[in-house]
Motif scaffolding. Structure first.
Motif, mmCIF file in Angstrom:
data_model
loop_
_atom_site.group_PDB
_atom_site.id
_atom_site.type_symbol
_atom_site.label_atom_id
_atom_site.label_comp_id
_atom_site.label_asym_id
_atom_site.label_seq_id
_atom_site.Cartn_x
_atom_site.Cartn_y
_atom_site.Cartn_z
ATOM 1 N N SER A 132 5.022 -10.231 3.135
ATOM 2 C CA SER A 132 6.139 -10.278 5.007
ATOM 3 C C SER A 132 5.213 -8.646 5.890
ATOM 4 O O SER A 132 5.999 -8.541 6.314
ATOM 5 N N LEU A 133 5.261 -8.072 4.373
ATOM 6 C CA LEU A 133 5.359 -6.462 5.329
ATOM 7 C C LEU A 133 3.510 -5.825 5.124
ATOM 8 O O LEU A 133 3.073 -5.180 5.462
ATOM 9 N N GLU A 164 -0.247 2.556 9.831
ATOM 10 C CA GLU A 164 -0.858 3.699 8.787
ATOM 11 C C GLU A 164 0.298 4.014 7.622
ATOM 12 O O GLU A 164 -0.403 4.235 6.860
ATOM 13 N N ILE A 165 1.864 4.242 7.929
ATOM 14 C CA ILE A 165 2.449 4.161 6.290
ATOM 15 C C ILE A 165 1.968 3.100 5.308
ATOM 16 O O ILE A 165 1.636 3.321 4.270
ATOM 17 N N ILE A 166 1.528 1.747 5.801
ATOM 18 C CA ILE A 166 1.249 0.610 4.916
ATOM 19 C C ILE A 166 0.021 0.796 4.045
ATOM 20 O O ILE A 166 -0.649 0.539 3.420
ATOM 21 N N GLU A 167 -1.158 1.005 5.304
ATOM 22 C CA GLU A 167 -1.906 1.947 4.762
ATOM 23 C C GLU A 167 -2.185 3.060 3.484
ATOM 24 O O GLU A 167 -2.880 2.841 2.324
ATOM 25 N N THR A 187 8.522 -1.437 -0.404
ATOM 26 C CA THR A 187 9.774 -1.865 -0.340
ATOM 27 C C THR A 187 10.465 -1.335 0.665
ATOM 28 O O THR A 187 11.595 -0.998 1.559
ATOM 29 N N VAL A 188 10.563 0.353 0.118
ATOM 30 C CA VAL A 188 11.193 1.571 0.757
ATOM 31 C C VAL A 188 10.775 1.415 2.152
ATOM 32 O O VAL A 188 11.405 1.491 3.522
ATOM 33 N N VAL A 190 8.173 -11.907 -5.348
ATOM 34 C CA VAL A 190 8.017 -10.838 -4.849
ATOM 35 C C VAL A 190 6.577 -10.979 -3.902
ATOM 36 O O VAL A 190 7.053 -10.359 -3.420
ATOM 37 N N MET A 191 6.118 -11.987 -3.388
ATOM 38 C CA MET A 191 5.262 -12.342 -3.501
ATOM 39 C C MET A 191 4.920 -12.525 -1.726
ATOM 40 O O MET A 191 4.102 -11.909 -0.659
#
Lengths: 128, 128, 128, 128, 128, 128
Positions: free
Chosen positions: E31-32, C93-96, C115-116, E25-26
């Motif tokens: 990866s995330l 959900e954070i990534i969303e 990144t954070v 960067v990509m």
């Protein structure tokens, strides 16, 4: 007024306001762009900071307030918080400005500015 | 300190700094959110503006500088440029702050602030 | 309500939302400005976060969205992405939220927020 | 997935979220740039809003929070505060988000957002 | 046009514009969030950068100008200043853009961008 | 170079780039602050726009991109989108810049800029 007079007046002010940290910034700028370095001395310092309508101490208060509000200017904020000290403001007054900005720019901007203030005070304590 | 003391102290300061335009803003805020209106009086005015470490005149200079730099705060800028006049700054000094901000926030932000200053001066001339 | 009740209610919420990272931030703030530390506990946490009209989980979603959009608040974003995890949101959900912000604040702001998020997830994996 | 599927899915979502005000915005966009109108439907709505990881109601909370924090997005804020109402948030909850943003984006940004909220509520009362 | 055509066209452009730094960067993004990585390739590169109405060189000038003005995008600015070099702009022209931005975004934003330009030039000298 | 040479060179450029709308802006500025009007002619135009390292057409592309990204500069954006037309860019290219900015500054900033572009095109059609 000739360009060299603007430059001389600007350089004198920059040294008075920003001290050695400001000179270091200008050396870095000058190595990449001598023209931008010259403009900084001529326009912000030679033209604007030298205007009689608002004294240096008040201009530095306005500068630091704006830099905190802009939020992405930590290197410049560090130089100008040092400028507040050089121009006679106290550490307590710098902290007051930081607290005041929480109202207008939000608490995160104020917290980031407080971190910068802490670095400025440590640098002064260490004689840097 | 009780909440009602914070409120009373804040309201007194808000009237002193922002005058009738500030009261009008607070009436608008209060009609939509009495709680936000109360917080504005309690925290920015009752807690922060009332702090002894920096006087009202300097706080208003810091406020206007920040609002010009933020760039999207024209209604608030209008109230606080009026606050500068009420607290003893001159029109010439307000213009100096606008010019000074061109250096830090860019010329467009300064130009927009100059337009707001013109409105504040016209309102004062018209006794509004 | 007395000031000490606001403080106690705020501190309890700050610990619940921000956990150990939030306490560390407050220790740093308190060493430079005990008053700003107190205000943070009293106003954002004691007054605002404690309001019944929106629950903590939704307030943290709103907070993280705003911090991503502001763009210059990485330390605070890190604490509040951790807050999302502590309040029951998942990593997915954070990534969303980060992806959603690319639409409104632009891809660079979203990339910096990603990144954070990566740092927050690594810290959690390392038990920090 | 074909482009026309993305478009259809996006248009359906845009109508559901933004209602008639959103359609009016899209008509204006389309008259100046049909391609930008198509991208808005395809990417923000067709790709992002349609993702399963966060429901529409939460996405609209995140959107409104970001728009308040960005500060220069009043037309879009108006559409998306209307979206909050269409997706089941109450007026009271919208006001809570505005109050919450005073902490993170500053009181001026919150005050401007409150003005927009007032317009959205008036429009709804007038059946616009 | 199918999604895989958008992706292929986007990836080819990303490699051409951003080179090895863009690929790095990509990899981090992927990866995330593989989905955000895919969107970046499909929408900004596959849809927008590939449009015929403005050539790549001019798009990169517009991109770098915007990133300097936004002020909180240093990692992205670094990649896109490198992109200016890859697309045929000279170091002198990059410095000109930085100087030009002092007028519109203020001197602090320009100074921060100059620091990034210095890093880009050092990286190029070191063959990174 | 003397100040009057900077001024003359700046004024000539301002007229060439910004045309009658720019002159109107300068009249308004001059009535409130002749000094700020003079600085705008001397520094942004006399010093920066007149530099040989980047031609006027590219400088205007950089300017418009930055103004869209800053987001709170609609009056200035209007003048400089007009400047793009005066310097030989087409309406289609202006729209391309707006679309491109959706990627970097977010869709709301692009939508607001599209509205400004529509006004610029209408003004041109009406011979204003």
């Amino acid at each position: 007024m000739s360009e060299s007079e603007r430059f001389d007046r600007g350089w004198e002010l920059l040294e008075k306001i920003d001290g050695r940290p400001g000179e270091r910034v200008m050396e870095g700028v000058g190595s990449l762009s001598p023209d931008l370095a010259r403009y900084i001395i001529e326009f912000p310092y030679g033209d604007v900071w030298s205007r009689p309508g608002l004294d240096l101490k008040h201009r530095e208060l306005a500068t630091v307030s704006a830099l905190i509000a802009l939020g992405h200017c930590e290197p410049e904020l560090k130089v100008h918080m040092g400028g507040m000290l050089r121009l006679g403001w106290t550490r307590e007054e710098i902290i007051e400005v930081v607290i005041h900005m929480a109202v207008y720019a939000g608490f995160p901007a104020a917290l980031n500015a407080l971190t910068v203030a802490g670095e400025v005070f440590s640098d002064e304590d260490a004689g840097r």
